[in-house]
Design a protein around this motif. Structure first.
Motif, PDB file in Angstrom:
ATOM      1  N   ASN A  92     -21.464  -0.612 -32.565  1.00  0.00           N
ATOM      2  CA  ASN A  92     -20.814  -1.894 -32.844  1.00  0.00           C
ATOM      3  C   ASN A  92     -20.520  -2.659 -31.561  1.00  0.00           C
ATOM      4  O   ASN A  92     -20.709  -3.880 -31.501  1.00  0.00           O
ATOM      5  CB  ASN A  92     -19.516  -1.681 -33.627  1.00  0.00           C
ATOM      6  N   VAL A  93     -20.057  -1.958 -30.536  1.00  0.00           N
ATOM      7  CA  VAL A  93     -19.770  -2.600 -29.247  1.00  0.00           C
ATOM      8  C   VAL A  93     -21.050  -3.145 -28.639  1.00  0.00           C
ATOM      9  O   VAL A  93     -21.100  -4.288 -28.171  1.00  0.00           O
ATOM     10  CB  VAL A  93     -19.069  -1.616 -28.285  1.00  0.00           C
ATOM     11  N   THR A  94     -22.105  -2.351 -28.678  1.00  0.00           N
ATOM     12  CA  THR A  94     -23.396  -2.780 -28.130  1.00  0.00           C
ATOM     13  C   THR A  94     -23.915  -4.002 -28.877  1.00  0.00           C
ATOM     14  O   THR A  94     -24.394  -4.954 -28.262  1.00  0.00           O
ATOM     15  CB  THR A  94     -24.422  -1.628 -28.212  1.00  0.00           C
ATOM     16  N   ALA A  95     -23.801  -3.996 -30.199  1.00  0.00           N
ATOM     17  CA  ALA A  95     -24.272  -5.128 -31.003  1.00  0.00           C
ATOM     18  C   ALA A  95     -23.478  -6.394 -30.683  1.00  0.00           C
ATOM     19  O   ALA A  95     -24.048  -7.490 -30.596  1.00  0.00           O
ATOM     20  CB  ALA A  95     -24.174  -4.791 -32.485  1.00  0.00           C
ATOM     21  N   THR A  96     -22.181  -6.248 -30.491  1.00  0.00           N
ATOM     22  CA  THR A  96     -21.337  -7.404 -30.174  1.00  0.00           C
ATOM     23  C   THR A  96     -21.676  -7.978 -28.806  1.00  0.00           C
ATOM     24  O   THR A  96     -21.783  -9.197 -28.637  1.00  0.00           O
ATOM     25  CB  THR A  96     -19.848  -7.018 -30.239  1.00  0.00           C
ATOM     26  N   LEU A  97     -21.877  -7.104 -27.834  1.00  0.00           N
ATOM     27  CA  LEU A  97     -22.254  -7.569 -26.493  1.00  0.00           C
ATOM     28  C   LEU A  97     -23.631  -8.232 -26.519  1.00  0.00           C
ATOM     29  O   LEU A  97     -23.855  -9.245 -25.848  1.00  0.00           O
ATOM     30  CB  LEU A  97     -22.233  -6.408 -25.494  1.00  0.00           C
ATOM     31  N   ASP A  98     -24.534  -7.683 -27.307  1.00  0.00           N
ATOM     32  CA  ASP A  98     -25.869  -8.267 -27.446  1.00  0.00           C
ATOM     33  C   ASP A  98     -25.776  -9.662 -28.072  1.00  0.00           C
ATOM     34  O   ASP A  98     -26.437 -10.597 -27.629  1.00  0.00           O
ATOM     35  CB  ASP A  98     -26.745  -7.347 -28.298  1.00  0.00           C
ATOM     36  N   LEU A  99     -24.928  -9.803 -29.097  1.00  0.00           N
ATOM     37  CA  LEU A  99     -24.725 -11.112 -29.719  1.00  0.00           C
ATOM     38  C   LEU A  99     -24.178 -12.101 -28.696  1.00  0.00           C
ATOM     39  O   LEU A  99     -24.652 -13.236 -28.618  1.00  0.00           O
ATOM     40  CB  LEU A  99     -23.765 -11.019 -30.903  1.00  0.00           C
ATOM     41  N   SER A 100     -23.210 -11.680 -27.918  1.00  0.00           N
ATOM     42  CA  SER A 100     -22.636 -12.565 -26.894  1.00  0.00           C
ATOM     43  C   SER A 100     -23.701 -13.056 -25.933  1.00  0.00           C
ATOM     44  O   SER A 100     -23.754 -14.243 -25.596  1.00  0.00           O
ATOM     45  CB  SER A 100     -21.544 -11.836 -26.118  1.00  0.00           C
ATOM     46  N   ASP A 101     -24.556 -12.149 -25.502  1.00  0.00           N
ATOM     47  CA  ASP A 101     -25.638 -12.516 -24.584  1.00  0.00           C
ATOM     48  C   ASP A 101     -26.584 -13.519 -25.239  1.00  0.00           C
ATOM     49  O   ASP A 101     -26.987 -14.513 -24.615  1.00  0.00           O
ATOM     50  CB  ASP A 101     -26.399 -11.267 -24.148  1.00  0.00           C
ATOM     51  N   LYS A 102     -26.924 -13.289 -26.499  1.00  0.00           N
ATOM     52  CA  LYS A 102     -27.819 -14.202 -27.213  1.00  0.00           C
ATOM     53  C   LYS A 102     -27.176 -15.569 -27.416  1.00  0.00           C
ATOM     54  O   LYS A 102     -27.844 -16.596 -27.299  1.00  0.00           O
ATOM     55  CB  LYS A 102     -28.221 -13.606 -28.566  1.00  0.00           C
ATOM     56  N   LEU A 103     -25.865 -15.581 -27.724  1.00  0.00           N
ATOM     57  CA  LEU A 103     -25.177 -16.855 -27.938  1.00  0.00           C
ATOM     58  C   LEU A 103     -25.132 -17.688 -26.660  1.00  0.00           C
ATOM     59  O   LEU A 103     -25.240 -18.912 -26.711  1.00  0.00           O
ATOM     60  CB  LEU A 103     -23.758 -16.622 -28.461  1.00  0.00           C
ATOM     61  N   ILE A 104     -24.985 -17.023 -25.533  1.00  0.00           N
ATOM     62  CA  ILE A 104     -24.973 -17.737 -24.246  1.00  0.00           C
ATOM     63  C   ILE A 104     -26.294 -18.465 -24.034  1.00  0.00           C
ATOM     64  O   ILE A 104     -26.333 -19.566 -23.494  1.00  0.00           O
ATOM     65  CB  ILE A 104     -24.693 -16.754 -23.086  1.00  0.00           C
ATOM     66  N   HIS A 105     -27.382 -17.858 -24.510  1.00  0.00           N
ATOM     67  CA  HIS A 105     -28.715 -18.433 -24.314  1.00  0.00           C
ATOM     68  C   HIS A 105     -29.210 -19.248 -25.505  1.00  0.00           C
ATOM     69  O   HIS A 105     -30.373 -19.659 -25.531  1.00  0.00           O
ATOM     70  CB  HIS A 105     -29.709 -17.324 -23.980  1.00  0.00           C
ATOM     71  N   ALA A 106     -28.346 -19.485 -26.487  1.00  0.00           N
ATOM     72  CA  ALA A 106     -28.748 -20.271 -27.660  1.00  0.00           C
ATOM     73  C   ALA A 106     -29.116 -21.693 -27.232  1.00  0.00           C
ATOM     74  O   ALA A 106     -28.473 -22.280 -26.367  1.00  0.00           O
ATOM     75  CB  ALA A 106     -27.620 -20.304 -28.681  1.00  0.00           C
ATOM     76  N   LYS A 107     -30.167 -22.221 -27.871  1.00  0.00           N
ATOM     77  CA  LYS A 107     -30.652 -23.561 -27.528  1.00  0.00           C
ATOM     78  C   LYS A 107     -29.753 -24.673 -28.062  1.00  0.00           C
ATOM     79  O   LYS A 107     -29.592 -25.703 -27.433  1.00  0.00           O
ATOM     80  CB  LYS A 107     -32.068 -23.755 -28.079  1.00  0.00           C
ATOM     81  N   ASP A 108     -29.203 -24.438 -29.261  1.00  0.00           N
ATOM     82  CA  ASP A 108     -28.363 -25.453 -29.896  1.00  0.00           C
ATOM     83  C   ASP A 108     -27.439 -24.783 -30.903  1.00  0.00           C
ATOM     84  O   ASP A 108     -27.459 -23.564 -31.057  1.00  0.00           O
ATOM     85  CB  ASP A 108     -29.227 -26.530 -30.560  1.00  0.00           C
ATOM     86  N   VAL A 109     -26.640 -25.591 -31.576  1.00  0.00           N
ATOM     87  CA  VAL A 109     -25.670 -25.061 -32.534  1.00  0.00           C
ATOM     88  C   VAL A 109     -26.380 -24.349 -33.685  1.00  0.00           C
ATOM     89  O   VAL A 109     -25.944 -23.287 -34.137  1.00  0.00           O
ATOM     90  CB  VAL A 109     -24.760 -26.188 -33.067  1.00  0.00           C
ATOM     91  N   GLN A 110     -27.475 -24.913 -34.147  1.00  0.00           N
ATOM     92  CA  GLN A 110     -28.215 -24.301 -35.260  1.00  0.00           C
ATOM     93  C   GLN A 110     -28.716 -22.909 -34.864  1.00  0.00           C
ATOM     94  O   GLN A 110     -28.635 -21.967 -35.653  1.00  0.00           O
ATOM     95  CB  GLN A 110     -29.383 -25.196 -35.668  1.00  0.00           C
ATOM     96  N   ASP A 111     -29.217 -22.765 -33.649  1.00  0.00           N
ATOM     97  CA  ASP A 111     -29.676 -21.473 -33.144  1.00  0.00           C
ATOM     98  C   ASP A 111     -28.504 -20.487 -33.088  1.00  0.00           C
ATOM     99  O   ASP A 111     -28.634 -19.328 -33.486  1.00  0.00           O
ATOM    100  CB  ASP A 111     -30.308 -21.661 -31.760  1.00  0.00           C
ATOM    101  N   ALA A 112     -27.350 -20.955 -32.607  1.00  0.00           N
ATOM    102  CA  ALA A 112     -26.166 -20.100 -32.519  1.00  0.00           C
ATOM    103  C   ALA A 112     -25.711 -19.647 -33.908  1.00  0.00           C
ATOM    104  O   ALA A 112     -25.357 -18.477 -34.096  1.00  0.00           O
ATOM    105  CB  ALA A 112     -25.040 -20.833 -31.809  1.00  0.00           C
ATOM    106  N   LEU A 113     -25.743 -20.538 -34.876  1.00  0.00           N
ATOM    107  CA  LEU A 113     -25.345 -20.182 -36.238  1.00  0.00           C
ATOM    108  C   LEU A 113     -26.297 -19.156 -36.851  1.00  0.00           C
ATOM    109  O   LEU A 113     -25.865 -18.247 -37.559  1.00  0.00           O
ATOM    110  CB  LEU A 113     -25.259 -21.422 -37.112  1.00  0.00           C
ATOM    111  N   LYS A 114     -27.578 -19.300 -36.572  1.00  0.00           N
ATOM    112  CA  LYS A 114     -28.544 -18.319 -37.075  1.00  0.00           C
ATOM    113  C   LYS A 114     -28.304 -16.953 -36.452  1.00  0.00           C
ATOM    114  O   LYS A 114     -28.333 -15.927 -37.132  1.00  0.00           O
ATOM    115  CB  LYS A 114     -29.978 -18.769 -36.797  1.00  0.00           C
ATOM    116  N   LEU A 115     -28.028 -16.930 -35.156  1.00  0.00           N
ATOM    117  CA  LEU A 115     -27.736 -15.665 -34.470  1.00  0.00           C
ATOM    118  C   LEU A 115     -26.505 -14.995 -35.081  1.00  0.00           C
ATOM    119  O   LEU A 115     -26.496 -13.787 -35.309  1.00  0.00           O
ATOM    120  CB  LEU A 115     -27.517 -15.903 -32.981  1.00  0.00           C
TER     121      LEU A 115
END
Length: 62
Positions: free
Chosen positions: A4-27
């Motif tokens: 769970n911790v790894t998944a949360t950190l991975d999500l954080s990393d992906k959100l930082i690199h999201a292109k736009d709000v729609q991308d962030a919502l999909k993530l």
């Protein structure tokens, strides 16, 4: 818990690199679905272990 911790950190990393709000919502939606799958699997495993333990309590002793 480690997963769970790894998944949360991975999500954080992906959100930082999201292109736009729609991308962030999909993530976030994908993350939520994966967390629900993991919870379902954990619940199933715990239920099976509980049933096995309960079954052993009522088995005949020789």
């Amino acid at each position: 818990m480690q997963r769970n911790v790894t998944a949360t950190l991975d999500l954080s990393d992906k959100l930082i690199h999201a292109k736009d709000v729609q991308d962030a919502l999909k993530l976030q939606a994908d993350f939520f679905q994966e967390q629900m799958r993991a919870l379902t699997d954990q619940t199933k495993t715990m239920g099976e272990a509980a049933m096995k333990a309960a079954g052993g309590m009522f088995s005949p002793k020789s």
